[in-house]
Design an enzyme around this catalytic site. Structure first.
Site, short mmCIF file in Angstrom:
data_model
loop_
_atom_site.label_atom_id
_atom_site.label_comp_id
_atom_site.label_asym_id
_atom_site.label_seq_id
_atom_site.Cartn_x
_atom_site.Cartn_y
_atom_site.Cartn_z
N THR A 41 11.86 2.23 2.28
CA THR A 41 10.47 2.31 2.54
C THR A 41 9.95 1.11 2.99
O THR A 41 9.16 0.99 3.92
CB THR A 41 9.69 2.25 1.15
OG1 THR A 41 10.03 3.53 0.26
CG2 THR A 41 8.14 2.43 1.41
N LYS A 51 2.97 -5.21 7.83
CA LYS A 51 2.75 -6.72 8.27
C LYS A 51 2.65 -6.72 9.79
O LYS A 51 1.73 -7.66 10.32
CB LYS A 51 3.86 -7.63 7.61
CG LYS A 51 3.39 -8.19 6.45
CD LYS A 51 3.54 -7.22 5.08
CE LYS A 51 2.23 -6.79 4.52
NZ LYS A 51 2.47 -5.87 3.19
N HIS A 444 -0.52 -34.20 3.83
CA HIS A 444 -1.87 -34.02 4.41
C HIS A 444 -1.98 -33.96 5.95
O HIS A 444 -1.17 -34.72 6.55
CB HIS A 444 -2.74 -35.33 3.75
CG HIS A 444 -4.11 -35.11 4.53
ND1 HIS A 444 -5.11 -34.43 4.00
CD2 HIS A 444 -4.62 -35.97 5.55
CE1 HIS A 444 -6.28 -34.59 4.73
NE2 HIS A 444 -5.96 -35.67 5.59
P1 FAD Z 1 12.90 2.36 -1.28
O1 FAD Z 1 12.47 1.11 -0.35
O2 FAD Z 1 11.69 3.40 -1.38
O3 FAD Z 1 14.07 3.01 -0.65
C1 FAD Z 1 14.73 3.83 -1.18
C2 FAD Z 1 15.75 4.81 -0.23
O4 FAD Z 1 16.45 5.68 -1.02
C3 FAD Z 1 14.98 5.33 0.61
O5 FAD Z 1 15.33 4.96 2.12
C4 FAD Z 1 15.13 6.67 0.55
O6 FAD Z 1 15.23 7.75 1.77
C5 FAD Z 1 16.48 6.82 -0.25
N1 FAD Z 1 16.78 7.88 -1.17
C6 FAD Z 1 16.14 8.56 -1.91
N2 FAD Z 1 16.68 9.70 -2.39
C7 FAD Z 1 18.10 9.68 -1.82
C8 FAD Z 1 19.01 10.41 -2.08
N3 FAD Z 1 19.12 11.62 -3.18
N4 FAD Z 1 20.21 10.13 -1.14
C9 FAD Z 1 20.13 9.40 -0.34
N5 FAD Z 1 19.13 8.65 -0.12
C10 FAD Z 1 17.97 8.63 -0.85
N6 FAD Z 1 6.42 -4.61 -1.15
C11 FAD Z 1 6.46 -5.84 -1.21
O7 FAD Z 1 7.10 -6.61 -1.99
N7 FAD Z 1 5.85 -6.52 -0.16
C12 FAD Z 1 5.08 -5.93 0.99
O8 FAD Z 1 4.44 -6.46 1.49
C13 FAD Z 1 5.09 -4.38 0.48
N8 FAD Z 1 4.17 -3.68 1.66
C14 FAD Z 1 4.36 -2.24 1.22
C15 FAD Z 1 3.54 -1.72 2.23
C16 FAD Z 1 3.56 -0.19 2.13
C17 FAD Z 1 2.66 0.56 3.10
C18 FAD Z 1 4.35 0.47 1.14
C19 FAD Z 1 4.29 1.79 1.16
C20 FAD Z 1 5.05 -0.34 0.18
C21 FAD Z 1 5.13 -1.79 0.36
N9 FAD Z 1 5.62 -2.50 -0.52
C22 FAD Z 1 5.80 -3.97 -0.45
C23 FAD Z 1 6.57 -2.08 -1.75
C24 FAD Z 1 7.98 -1.91 -1.33
O9 FAD Z 1 8.49 -1.08 -0.09
C25 FAD Z 1 8.89 -1.08 -2.29
O10 FAD Z 1 8.83 -1.84 -3.56
C26 FAD Z 1 10.45 -1.27 -1.81
O11 FAD Z 1 10.72 -0.46 -0.75
C27 FAD Z 1 11.13 -0.75 -3.09
O12 FAD Z 1 12.58 -0.62 -2.70
P2 FAD Z 1 13.46 0.41 -3.15
O13 FAD Z 1 14.83 -0.27 -2.75
O14 FAD Z 1 13.46 0.50 -4.69
O15 FAD Z 1 13.23 1.54 -2.66
P1 NAD Z 2 -2.09 0.23 -6.18
O1 NAD Z 2 -1.55 0.51 -7.54
O2 NAD Z 2 -1.95 -1.08 -5.68
O3 NAD Z 2 -3.33 0.62 -6.08
C1 NAD Z 2 -3.83 1.87 -6.44
C2 NAD Z 2 -5.37 1.81 -6.78
O4 NAD Z 2 -5.87 3.10 -6.73
C3 NAD Z 2 -5.68 0.97 -7.77
O5 NAD Z 2 -6.71 0.11 -7.69
C4 NAD Z 2 -6.33 2.03 -8.81
O6 NAD Z 2 -7.15 1.70 -9.67
C5 NAD Z 2 -6.75 3.05 -7.81
N1 NAD Z 2 -7.03 4.40 -7.95
C6 NAD Z 2 -6.06 5.23 -8.95
N2 NAD Z 2 -6.70 6.44 -9.04
C7 NAD Z 2 -7.89 6.48 -8.40
C8 NAD Z 2 -8.83 7.64 -8.27
N3 NAD Z 2 -8.61 8.67 -8.73
N4 NAD Z 2 -10.03 7.33 -7.57
C9 NAD Z 2 -10.15 5.64 -7.09
N5 NAD Z 2 -9.23 4.96 -7.23
C10 NAD Z 2 -8.00 5.28 -7.84
O7 NAD Z 2 -1.16 1.40 -5.58
P2 NAD Z 2 -1.00 1.42 -3.81
O8 NAD Z 2 -2.09 0.52 -3.08
O9 NAD Z 2 -1.20 2.73 -3.37
O10 NAD Z 2 0.34 0.67 -3.47
C11 NAD Z 2 1.43 1.23 -4.04
C12 NAD Z 2 2.55 0.35 -4.40
O11 NAD Z 2 3.31 -0.39 -3.23
C13 NAD Z 2 2.01 -0.68 -5.45
O12 NAD Z 2 2.61 -0.62 -6.34
C14 NAD Z 2 2.47 -1.86 -4.74
O13 NAD Z 2 3.10 -2.96 -5.42
C15 NAD Z 2 3.29 -1.67 -3.51
N6 NAD Z 2 2.86 -2.36 -2.23
C16 NAD Z 2 2.79 -3.48 -2.12
C17 NAD Z 2 2.47 -4.28 -1.16
C18 NAD Z 2 2.47 -6.03 -1.15
O14 NAD Z 2 3.47 -6.36 -1.94
N7 NAD Z 2 1.84 -6.66 -0.36
C19 NAD Z 2 1.82 -3.93 -0.15
C20 NAD Z 2 1.63 -2.38 -0.21
C21 NAD Z 2 2.24 -1.54 -1.38
#
Ligand code: FAD
Ligand code: NAD
Length: 466
Positions: A41, A51, A444
Site C-alpha cells: 500500500t 506525498k 538560528h
Molecule cells: P501493506 O503496505 O498494505 O502491504 C501488504 C501487501 O501484502 C500488499 O502489497 C498486498 O498486495 C500483499 N498481500 C495481501 N495479501 C496477500 C496474499 N495472500 N498473498 C500475497 N500478497 C498479499 N503511513 C505512514 O506511515 N505515512 C504516510 O504518509 C502514509 N500515507 C498513507 C496514505 C494513504 C493514501 C494510505 C492508504 C496509507 C498511508 N499510510 C501511511 C499507511 C501505510 O501505507 C500502511 O501503514 C503501510 O503500508 C502498512 O504496511 P504493511 O506492510 O503492513 O502492509
Molecule cells: P483515520 O482513522 O485516520 O480517519 C477516519 C476518520 O473518519 C476519523 O476521524 C473518524 O472519526 C471518521 N469517521 C469514521 N466513521 C465515520 C462516519 N460514519 N462518518 C463520518 N466520519 C467517520 O482513517 P483514514 O484517514 O481512512 O486513514 C486510514 C489509515 O491510514 C490510518 O490509520 C492512518 O494511520 C493511515 N494513513 C496514515 C497517513 C500518514 O501517516 N500521514 C496518511 C494516510 C493514511
C-alpha cells in the site's frame, strides 16, 4: 519443493523490511506478493503517491497565492496539467517500487508473484501465473490493510471512491465530498482544494484528526478553513447515492437535522481494515480477532509458534514506520535476539500544510490517566524563520512530568513538523527532560527553535521570544 528458513507474505514496508533483515541475519528468505509490483500500500497507493500529489499541489498553490508576496510576478496564466501531475506521481511510484526489486536482489531474497495461502503451518501455496508450493520453517504474515467503508455505501470506484482511486483521478473534481476527517481525508482533501475543487469534509466526531492532541485538531482546522476547506463536524453520514455524475451524501447533524451534500466525487476515508482474504489462515490454525486482525502476542507471534504477523494486519497504528519496526523485530527474534519496540514513541504525522506531528501522550491522555504534567507551548508566528518563509501557522507543545520534568509528549503543527518530530523521538527515547532540550543549542533561524522555546516554557515558563 523450495525450502526456506522464512517466508514473508506481503511486500509492503512491513514485509519487505522483515525480509531484508532476515536475509541480513543469514536466513534463507522468500517474499510472496500478489501484485506485480513490490512495496504494498505504502509505495503503490499510499504514503509515496499521496506525498507526490501533496508536493505538486503545494507548488501550484504557492505559485497561485504566495509567489506574489515574495515579489515574484508570473507573466501569463499559471495552469495545471493534471494529467502530467498524475504521470509524475506514477513515475515516482515506479522508481520507488523498482528500488525494492533492487533491494530484494541485493539481499538474495526469492520473490514469488501470486497470492500466498497456507496449506498448513509450514507449507504455503502460491497462486499466480502458475501454482507452486514452498516450505517455510517460519512465516511472517504482512498482508496489510484495505480501505474500510460503511455498510450502506457502494464503492463504485468511479465517483464514490477510496484513496486508491483518488490518487489516480482523470479530472479535478468540482466538489469533493469527503467522509472522514482523518489523515487520508485531510491530506487528499487538501490536494484537491489546492487544485481548485470545492472540498467538504464530513466528520462523525466533534473534531478532525480525533486521535491526536485536541490543540492540533483545532489549529489544523483553522489553517485548512483559511485555505477554503469546509468542515461539518459531529455529522453522522446515513446515506450515499449516485445519479449519473452526481453523488449525494446525506448526514444528520448533532441536532438531528438532515443535511445533504451534492458533489461530483465522494471520497470515503473512514479508516482501513486488516486484510487476510485469501490467506486461508484456518489451514494453519492461525486465529484472527473480532476486528479481523491477526492475533499476536508481545513478540508478534500468533497462536501458532512458527507464524508471526506484523504491520497493518495486526493491532496498533496503521503506519509504515510501525510496520517496518515490527518487521525488524520479528527477524531479530527469529535470529535469537531480544529486540523491543516502544509503541509510545512511534510518531504520527499528517502531511498537510501546515504539517502535524506527534509523539507520546496527548494532553487529553495525561488528564484521563491523572498524570500530573506541565505544558509549554510556543507559536510558530514568533519565529524569525517562519516570518522569513511566510509559514506562520502552528505551534510546538511539550508536555513534561510535573515532578521529574521527563518529556511525556510533544505535539506540533507547522512547517516541516514531519521532520522536526524526530528530535522529540530521540529526546524521549533517551528519557530527556524538558530542561535538557531547553539547554541545547538550536541553530538560528530554524523552525526547530520552536522546540527549544516550548521546552523552556514547559521547564520554567521562561520562553525567550514571546
Ligand atoms: P501493506 O503496505 O498494505 O502491504 C501488504 C501487501 O501484502 C500488499 O502489497 C498486498 O498486495 C500483499 N498481500 C495481501 N495479501 C496477500 C496474499 N495472500 N498473498 C500475497 N500478497 C498479499 N503511513 C505512514 O506511515 N505515512 C504516510 O504518509 C502514509 N500515507 C498513507 C496514505 C494513504 C493514501 C494510505 C492508504 C496509507 C498511508 N499510510 C501511511 C499507511 C501505510 O501505507 C500502511 O501503514 C503501510 O503500508 C502498512 O504496511 P504493511 O506492510 O503492513 O502492509
Ligand atoms: P483515520 O482513522 O485516520 O480517519 C477516519 C476518520 O473518519 C476519523 O476521524 C473518524 O472519526 C471518521 N469517521 C469514521 N466513521 C465515520 C462516519 N460514519 N462518518 C463520518 N466520519 C467517520 O482513517 P483514514 O484517514 O481512512 O486513514 C486510514 C489509515 O491510514 C490510518 O490509520 C492512518 O494511520 C493511515 N494513513 C496514515 C497517513 C500518514 O501517516 N500521514 C496518511 C494516510 C493514511
Amino acid at each position: 519443493m523450495s525450502k526456506y528458513d522464512v517466508a514473508v507474505i506481503g511486500s509492503g514496508p512491513g514485509g519487505y523490511v522483515a525480509a531484508i533483515r532476515c536475509a541480513q541475519l543469514g536466513m534463507k528468505t522468500a517474499i510472496i506478493e500478489k501484485y506485480n509490483t513490490l512495496g504494498g500500500t505504502c509505495l503503490n497507493v499510499g504514503c509515496i503517491p499521496s506525498k507526490a500529489l501533496l508536493d505538486s499541489s503545494h507548488h501550484y498553490e504557492d505559485a497561485m497565492k504566495h509567489f506574489e508576496d515574495h515579489g515574484i510576478d508570473i507573466p501569463g496564466e499559471v495552469k495545471i496539467n493534471f494529467k502530467k501531475m498524475i504521470e509524475r506521481k506514477a513515475s515516482v511510484v515506479e522508481q520507488t517500487t523498482k528500488g525494492i526489486d533492487f533491494l530484494m536482489n541485493k539481499n538474495k531474497i526469492d520473490v514469488f508473484t501470486g497470492v500466498g495461502s497456507f496449506k498448513d503451518a509450514t507449507h504455503i501455496e502460491i497462486t499466480g501465473e502458475s501454482t507452486q508450493t514452498i516450505e517455510a520453517a517460519n512465516t511472517i504474515i504482512a498482508t496489510g490493510s484495505k480501505p474500510a467503508t460503511l455498510p450502506f455505501i457502494t464503492l463504485d470506484k468511479e465517483r464514490v471512491i477510496t484513496s486508491t482511486e483518488a490518487l489516480s483521478l482523470k479530472e479535478i473534481p468540482k466538489h469533493m465530498v469527503v467522509i472522514g476527517g482523518g489523515v487520508i481525508g485531510l491530506e487528499l482533501g487538501q490536494v484537491y482544494k489546492r487544485l481548485g475543487a470545492e472540498v467538504s469534509v464530513i466528520e462523525y466526531m466533534d473534531r478532525i484528526i480525533p486521535t491526536m492532541d485536541a490543540a492540533q485538531s483545532k489549529e489544523l482546522m483553522k489553517a485548512m478553513k483559511k485555505q477554503g476547506v469546509k468542515f461539518f463536524l459531529s455529522h453522522k453520514v446515513s446515506n450515499v447515492s449516485r445519479e449519473a455524475d452526481k453523488v449525494r451524501v446525506t448526514a444528520t447533524d448533532k441536532k438531528d437535522k438532515e443535511v445533504t451534500f451534492t458533489g461530483d466525487y465522494c471520497l470515503v476515508s473512514v479508516g482501513r481494515r486488516a486484510y487476510t482474504d485469501g490467506l486461508a489462515l484456518q489451514n494453519a490454525g492461525v486465529k484472527a480477532n473480532e476486528r479481523g486482525q491477526v492475533d499476536v502476542n508481545d513478540h508478534l507471534q500468533t497462536n501458532i509458534s512458527n507464524i508471526y504477523a506484523i504491520g497493518d494486519v495486526v493491532r496498533g497504528a496503521m503506519l509504515a514506520h510501525k510496520a517496518e519496526e515490527e518487521g525488524v523485530m520479528v527477524a531479530e527474534i527469529l535470529a535469537g535476539q531480544k529486540p523491543h519496540i516502544d509503541y509510545n514513541l512511534i510518531p504520527g504525522v499528517v502531511y498537510t500544510w501546515p504539517e502535524v506531528a506527534s509523539v507520546g501522550k496527548t494532553e487529553e491522555q495525561l488528564k484521563e490517566s491523572g498524570t500530573p504534567y506541565k505544558a509549554g507551548q510556543f507559536p510558530m508566528r514568533a519565529l524569525g524563520r517562519s516570518r522569513a518563509s511566510g509559514d506562520t501557522d502552528g505551534f510546538v507543545k511539550i508536555l513534561s512530568d510535573a515532578t521529574t520534568d521527563e518529556i511525556l509528549g510533544a505535539h506540533m503543527v507547522g512547517a516541516r513538523c514531519a521532520d522536526l518530530i524526530a528530535e522529540m523521538v530521540v529526546a524521549m527515547e533517551f528519557r530527556a527532560s524538558a530542561e535538557d532540550i531547553a539547554r541545547m543549542s538550536h541553530a538560528h533561524p530554524t523552525y526547530a527553535e520552536a522546540i527549544k522555546e516550548a521546552a523552556l516554557a514547559a521547564t520554567a515558563n521562561r520562553a525567550l521570544h514571546i
